[in-house]
Scaffold this active site. Structure first.
Site, PDB file in Angstrom:
ATOM      1  N   ASP A 118     -32.349  29.340  -8.912  1.00 46.33           N
ATOM      2  CA  ASP A 118     -31.926  28.459  -9.674  1.00 46.33           C
ATOM      3  C   ASP A 118     -30.116  28.349  -9.335  1.00 46.33           C
ATOM      4  OD1 ASP A 118     -31.201  27.089 -11.161  1.00 46.33           O
ATOM      5  OD2 ASP A 118     -31.685  27.690 -13.643  1.00 46.33           O
ATOM      6  N   HIS A 157     -39.717  35.692 -10.391  1.00 46.44           N
ATOM      7  CA  HIS A 157     -38.244  35.171 -10.976  1.00 46.44           C
ATOM      8  C   HIS A 157     -37.030  35.690 -10.942  1.00 46.44           C
ATOM      9  CE1 HIS A 157     -40.825  32.623 -14.375  1.00 46.44           C
ATOM     10  NE2 HIS A 157     -41.380  33.160 -13.346  1.00 46.44           N
ATOM     11  N   GLY A 158     -36.447  35.129 -11.386  1.00 46.03           N
ATOM     12  CA  GLY A 158     -34.946  35.716 -10.924  1.00 46.03           C
ATOM     13  C   GLY A 158     -34.309  36.249  -9.530  1.00 46.03           C
ATOM     14  N   ALA A 159     -34.705  35.290  -8.554  1.00 49.05           N
ATOM     15  CA  ALA A 159     -34.710  35.306  -7.050  1.00 49.05           C
ATOM     16  C   ALA A 159     -33.340  34.980  -6.453  1.00 49.05           C
ATOM     17  CB  ALA A 159     -36.148  35.553  -6.972  1.00 49.05           C
ATOM     18  N   ASP A 190     -40.484  25.980 -16.256  1.00 53.39           N
ATOM     19  CA  ASP A 190     -40.377  27.293 -16.052  1.00 53.39           C
ATOM     20  C   ASP A 190     -40.651  27.374 -17.446  1.00 53.39           C
ATOM     21  OD1 ASP A 190     -39.359  29.438 -14.822  1.00 53.39           O
ATOM     22  OD2 ASP A 190     -37.392  28.923 -15.011  1.00 53.39           O
ATOM     23  N   HIS A 191     -40.551  28.981 -18.188  1.00 58.93           N
ATOM     24  CA  HIS A 191     -40.400  29.403 -19.305  1.00 58.93           C
ATOM     25  C   HIS A 191     -40.785  28.660 -20.249  1.00 58.93           C
ATOM     26  CE1 HIS A 191     -38.920  32.973 -17.700  1.00 58.93           C
ATOM     27  NE2 HIS A 191     -37.765  32.852 -16.704  1.00 58.93           N
TER      28      HIS A 191
END
Length: 311
Positions: free
Chosen positions: A258, A213-215, A82-83
């Protein structure tokens, strides 16, 4: 029972109108909770590792934990970076057993993003590994990702065709209003995803897997539990689950989660230590943490991602 890439997963998800959960892992209990949920729900799943996780738990430990989970549960897993900040980190993970990597060049110019993404794609594809890239920038803080609201930007649908064609990337993370961390919106601000951008991207890239992302939804029952048992998380709010389910019915094939796991684990540990002040064995409170990870992941698979029963 194997480590697999996301290629076949995404094809089935796109055609089936559901998404695969990509859950960040940092230790044994998280890996166990996620994979046991996947086993029981008969759901495909992606375990992803951030730069912070690799620093905390070390690359080799995480890979061996994932291999052990495959042996224990019989679930096929994709292991994803991730990232990834640069080519070197992506190369290290490709060489070190990951089946999927993300190169995050979103902080670069469009041309530089293409260049670094293309370099990672060429190296990865030669070794049977798939690559995710990102266009647009999500606000928020999570591990090494720290983007201010002023520096965030929505994905420009006019750029997606050129980017995918020139890089050869396998999936694309776009910015449509999600955000990293547990404080995605200001108090009183209404969460809203830009489905118009998603629809235009889908029109321009038919059949191509899109990533959010960021979900995390920042599940309020766990926010309340954290606060009830001594924590301080006022104003924590996330993406409504019904919006994520709608995105999963469209071109979104991978949804990253996350913060919800971190939040639930913290809530469970806080409650355990308050209710059992005599306990000092980590296995006692970490068992509660593992159980709540399993509950959260199963909930997401059934009610948000729609991937239960699709493995």
């Amino acid at each position: 029972m194997a480590l697999v890439t996301t290629k076949e997963m995404f094809k089935k998800a796109y055609e089936g109108g559901y998404a695969i959960g990509a859950f960040n892992v940092n230790n044994m209990e998280i890996v166990q909770g996620i994979t046991e949920a996947a086993q029981e729900q008969k759901a495909p799943v992606i375990l992803q590792v951030s730069a912070g996780a690799r620093k905390y738990a070390k690359h080799s430990y995480l890979v061996k934990l994932v291999e052990a989970a495959i042996e224990e549960t019989g679930v096929d897993l994709a292991l994803h970076l991730d990232h990834g900040a640069d080519f070197e980190i992506c190369k290290s993970c490709i060489d070190g057993g990951f089946t999927s990597v993300m190169i995050d060049g979103s902080h670069h110019s469009f041309e530089d993003n293409i260049a670094v993404t293309r370099r990672v794609v060429e190296y990865a594809h030669e070794r049977g590994v798939v690559v995710e890239a990102e266009l647009g920038r999500l606000a928020g803080i999570e591990d090494a990702v720290n983007v201010s609201e002023a520096d965030s930007s929505y994905t420009d649908p006019a750029q997606v065709e050129e980017f995918v064609t020139r890089t050869g990337v396998d999936s694309l993370a776009i910015a449509i209003g999600t955000s990293h961390g547990a404080y995605k919106f200001k108090p009183g601000q209404k969460p809203q995803l830009r489905f118009d951008i998603l629809e235009e991207v889908e029109r321009r890239l038919p059949g191509f897997p899109i990533v959010l992302h960021g979900a995390s939804s920042v599940m309020q029952e766990y926010v309340q539990m954290v606060n009830q048992y001594g924590g301080q998380m006022p104003g924590a709010i996330g993406i409504p689950e019904e919006m994520l389910r709608e995105a999963a019915k469209m071109a979104v094939c991978k949804i990253n989660i996350d913060s919800d796991i971190r939040l639930a684990m913290t809530a469970a540990v806080r409650r355990h230590l308050v209710e059992h002040p005599d306990h000092f064995d980590p296995r006692q409170y970490l068992a509660d943490a593992r159980d709540v990870v399993k509950e959260v992941v199963a909930h997401k698979m059934v009610h948000v991602l729609g991937c239960a029963g699709k493995a």
